[in-house]
Write a protein that holds these residues in place. Sequence first.
Motif, PDB file in Angstrom:
ATOM      1  N   GLN A  32      -3.542   4.589   7.696  1.00  0.00           N
ATOM      2  CA  GLN A  32      -2.887   5.454   6.708  1.00  0.00           C
ATOM      3  C   GLN A  32      -3.052   6.935   7.067  1.00  0.00           C
ATOM      4  N   THR A  74       6.783   2.127  -0.706  1.00  0.00           N
ATOM      5  CA  THR A  74       6.184   1.150  -1.627  1.00  0.00           C
ATOM      6  C   THR A  74       5.043   1.787  -2.414  1.00  0.00           C
ATOM      7  N   ASP A  75       4.157   2.470  -1.718  1.00  0.00           N
ATOM      8  CA  ASP A  75       3.001   3.059  -2.401  1.00  0.00           C
ATOM      9  C   ASP A  75       3.443   4.133  -3.390  1.00  0.00           C
ATOM     10  N   LEU A  82       2.879   3.566  -7.440  1.00  0.00           N
ATOM     11  CA  LEU A  82       2.112   4.585  -8.177  1.00  0.00           C
ATOM     12  C   LEU A  82       2.952   5.152  -9.315  1.00  0.00           C
ATOM     13  N   SER A 133       9.084  -4.036  -3.322  1.00  0.00           N
ATOM     14  CA  SER A 133       7.810  -3.794  -2.631  1.00  0.00           C
ATOM     15  C   SER A 133       7.406  -4.985  -1.775  1.00  0.00           C
ATOM     16  N   ARG A 170       3.488  -5.563   1.893  1.00  0.00           N
ATOM     17  CA  ARG A 170       2.681  -4.415   2.264  1.00  0.00           C
ATOM     18  C   ARG A 170       1.773  -4.776   3.444  1.00  0.00           C
TER      19      ARG A 170
END
Lengths: 387, 310
Positions: free
Chosen positions: A282, B243-244, B248, B279, B285
């Motif tokens: 990340q 997606t994140d 969120l 998602s 993910r």
Amino acid sequence: MDLAYSPKQQAFRAEVRAWLEAHVPKEPLVTLECREGYDQHVAWERTLAGGNWGMVTWPEQFGGRGLDLIEWLIFEEEYFRAGAPNRANQNGIFLLGPTIMEFGTDEQKARFLPPMARGEVIWAQAWSEPGAGSDMAAIQSKAVRDGDHYVISGQKTWSSRAAFADWGFGIFRTDPESKRHKGLTFILFDLNSPGITRRPIRQLHGDTGFAELFFDEVRVPVANCLAGEGQGWNVAMATAGFERGLMLRSPGRFQATAKRLVELYRQHADTASPAAREAVVQAWGAAQAYAYNTYGVAAKIMAGGSIGAEASLNKIFWSELDRAMHRTAMQLLGAAAELKRFADGSINQWLEGYVFSLSGPIYAGSNEVQRNITAERLLGLPRVGAG
Amino acid sequence: MDFRFTDDQLLLATSVREYLAGTHGTQVLRRLDEQGNRDPAIWQGLVDMGLTGVLVPEALGGLGMGLVEAALIAVECGRACLAEPLVDTAFVAAPWLVREGRTDAIAGIVDGSRKIVPAHAINPWLADGEGARLQSVDPLRNLTTAPHDASEDPYLLDLGALMSAAQLVGIADAMLEQATDYAKLRSQFGQPIGAFQAIKHQLASCMVAIEFARPVVWRAAAALQAGGAHAATHVSHAKLAATDAAMLTAETAIQVHGAMGYTYEVDLHFWMKRAWALSGAWGSRAFHVRRLDEAVIGGTIPIGPEHTFA
């Protein structure tokens, strides 16, 4: 959308790379935040200036190369690729310089910019006061007009580089009847003026990077005022925009950290948690995202646009990314994380970086203030409590 | 080097956004929810705008545009919570069929007579298919069981993942706007709840996540269009970031709406459910983290400051 570099841009990258490979010190310099390290970093500023690399985007008459923001990004990418030292004069070249370019008179530009680009005058910022931190409009330090001088009295704090720098800039209350954002004036001053006392502040790592400044009837010529009396708040906001927005933290810095983090992971793969492994992946993604965003902002500015409150998004993103990357590194190092020097004698730069990364969400306007700005100016939520 | 859209691209996105805002509001979502999910008139409107031919070469009767333009439109489809299978048909199936040389169905896609939703082995269902019905949490998604002959073509997967990412960005935009509007209107303790920093800071964090996912999607669209060696990595990066950001924003938006957010009456749930669905669609993910991991830690993509556009 054109994501290829032109032959001219590629040639520029090669030129920067070759110069840096020949000139960047082989051993890391001592930290900027002590006398010895400061002197080493100032010497590096002068080496950079010797190659005419002080500030590549400035016009040639002020000591720059007149290059555009894409070329600046290329320069910065190569700078961090080479592992070149931190910039001792970042307050000058990235914050005050663009501010003088926008608000200064021709005389001020000619007087202040070339010595800044040459690394001859190192600048400190002087915004905060003991009672004016996140709430900068609460500034009380006074500058009283006396003929063609201001007489400054008061106190500034958290003044970056002020322990060792030559000149400072900040905003002072020139109208004693004024309140909040009005009656403030942006003034440049010689840190060696009679009446200025510097008291270095020992930071949590033990070194002294910033300082308190005490002003006891310090006489500063009116010619050192930027953009006119009473304009201080507007000028300071523009400076803060440069700080948060584009220049202070270019993407290369974080891409370099992400790359080192990947390398650290590979050394510790046997003991790393799956969560740390994903955090490493990340980190690369977020550093790249920051770079793409910055290229987009640069293209927008080059086309005549500007960056406003969006600067707050950038500041939140890079400061929290930097902290997250160093936190991950500390986890990967495990028990070795606390060592100031590893067994082989090398400095634990991850530890130093982690400590420094904790200041990122605080300096240049705390991230709480940035989230308020984001919510109020970008999302249009109601303002409360700010007069 | 110019990481911006052209005026034509921006105009295209704006015109689609305005068209959908005018013809596909929440009252339409509610009507579809009650009356069978699909409306030939909505589909015909999209066909009349030329959207089914965006990625079809001009020689085959389309507009001959690229994946960047399609991704811009997919964002708008997400923003409008569009139910009709435009993205799957025109931005996933059409470019894949053209790449495969299977052009017999293309004329039908362009003229709107054929909706083609490709089956890929990564998905345990088929959207808008003809098999046995499966029920999605999203009331406007019509799923059926996956066929046995689903494709395993990685290009098809990358198209689906990229276009899902683009839709997720538009969905996140819409949810942030709804939550922000609600926070301005809803008053408690004598002031709009949006004046409380506890609300402001959560919404600001969503905006940060969305604004730094957006350029990753554009980067991925450009990479997949150009067909470079690392296109799949950029697509996985985009799917992950989008997606994140969307998850969120979904969780934040319902929280900001309070108990109202938990009702069927408030519109938010349509977007939230689409976010949940997309998602996991076209690679979970975990799937995309693993592909990114193989590139970054595995060392197949060059990394570092000089490799922004490697």
